[in-house]
Design an enzyme around this catalytic site. Structure first.
Site, PDB file in Angstrom:
ATOM      1  CB  CYS A 115     -55.357   8.456  33.876  1.00 15.04           C
ATOM      2  SG  CYS A 115     -55.491   7.956  31.754  1.00 15.04           S
ATOM      3  NE  ARG A 249     -43.328  10.786  29.209  1.00 15.23           N
ATOM      4  CZ  ARG A 249     -43.754  12.552  28.781  1.00 15.23           C
ATOM      5  NH1 ARG A 249     -43.223  12.181  27.420  1.00 15.23           N
ATOM      6  NH2 ARG A 249     -43.390  13.392  29.446  1.00 15.23           N
TER       7      ARG A 249
END
Length: 356
Positions: A115, A249
């Site tokens: 991240c 996603r």
């Protein structure tokens, strides 16, 4: 254990020998996504696919050790197989959180080394850990000593100017020596300064060929490809050389792609679910959460993409978005939203169109 057979210690006890435990299948998984893959999302996804491995959002060690533990870690038994992703860099804190996670019944614990957000970097965890492989190795060693669960690492192919293939393989060798045998590789580098988290998901170019080379150079490790896989067809193509594929996603924005997973990826012979069946299977959980005081939109926001590109999609999204947040909103909102979607869309199975 590394290639030479020695465990990584550096001041911490190595993981003891343990009886073998089946590892969750990494053939297909849905990526951990902040603000998206919460427990409601995972229950909904599980109604689309029984076999796909699901991940939590990243949960920091501080949130577990000092916050509302149940809020961060509790999950529905129907979510299995489900993995917890941890964010942190302190080996002892990560070990304690791993021990706690095992008590909650997770199937795997994953360490976030990918991240790129400012908040994560300032806390010395996430993608910045790729610059300190020894820190990651100590963390993995401590985590493995705390549990019999699989401990895995998710990371980028590089960060900032540390983006050579030599640095990447050095990172993997160091962490492998601590006992990690499964690496989930996001096939983009991350720029820790100058790009937002959103830009880091889009601007650095995808380099699947780097991940493919990793699998060739480390054939004994489980190498899972993440990044830019948008369809089940693309996942099948990647599985020709990768041990697994993680979809991000695309699985959230168009969750119906998951309805093909059990048949196309895992070879099951059962019929894939329809959109109507997926929603109806989700409703008992939604009703229970409403009874517990959760607002309707908190559960239903994860379904907004279910009809992506289909007739009725706008009505579905508008009804859920405009009515689901209101005090007292209940299942009648869901039924009103379903009423605006044509039957042939509701009853379509992947690969089998129902006549309009």
């Amino acid at each position: 254990m590394g290639a030479g057979g020695a465990a990584y210690t550096d001041g911490l006890m190595s993981a003891p020998a343990r009886p073998a435990k089946p590892t969750p299948p990494h053939t297909l998984s849905v990526a951990p996504m902040m603000d998206w893959t919460d427990r409601h999302c995972r229950v909904f996804h599980r109604n689309l696919t029984r076999r796909t491995l699901l991940y939590t959002e990243m949960v920091t060690t501080g949130a577990i050790l000092h916050g509302d533990r149940d809020r961060h870690l509790a999950f529905d038994a129907g979510e299995h197989p489900v993995a917890l992703q941890l964010g942190g860099s302190d080996a002892r804190a990560l070990a304690e959180c791993t021990r706690i996670a095992a008590g909650y019944g997770y199937d795997e614990v994953n360490l976030n080394c990918g991240c790129p957000s400012d908040r994560v970097s300032s806390g010395s965890f996430g993608a910045c850990l790729m610059g300190t492989p020894d820190v990651v190795a100590r963390a993995v060693d401590a985590m493995r000593a705390a549990t019999t669960l699989p401990v895995t690492v998710k990371h980028r192919i590089g960060i900032d100017d540390l983006d050579s293939y030599e640095h990447l393989t050095g990172f993997i060798r160091t962490v492998e020596a601590a006992g990690c045998d499964t690496f989930i590789v996001h096939a983009r580098k991350a720029w820790l300064s100058g790009l937002s988290p959103k830009e880091n998901r889009e601007i650095p170019p995808l380099r699947h060929e780097v991940v493919r080379q990793l699998k060739a150079d480390f054939p004994h490790l489980t190498i899972v490809l993440n990044g830019g896989v948008l369809t089940m067809d693309a996942a099948q193509d990647a599985l020709a050389w990768a041990d697994g594929v993680m979809i991000g996603r695309a699985a959230y924005q168009d969750p119906f792609i998951l309805a093909r997973a059990d048949q196309d990826i895992f070879g099951e012979h059962t019929l894939p679910v329809t959109r109507r069946e997926a929603i109806h299977a989700y409703l008992p959980y939604v009703a229970a959460q409403l009874q517990a005081g959760q607002p309707l939109n908190r559960m239903m926001k994860h379904t907004l993409g279910l009809f992506a590109g289909q007739p009725g999609a706008r009505h579905w999204k508008r009804t859920i978005s405009e009515q689901g947040h209101k005090p007292g909103a209940g299942l009648e909102v869901v039924h009103a939203a379903l009423a605006g979607v044509p039957d042939h869309v509701l009853d379509e199975r992947p690969g089998q169109r129902v006549p309009a």
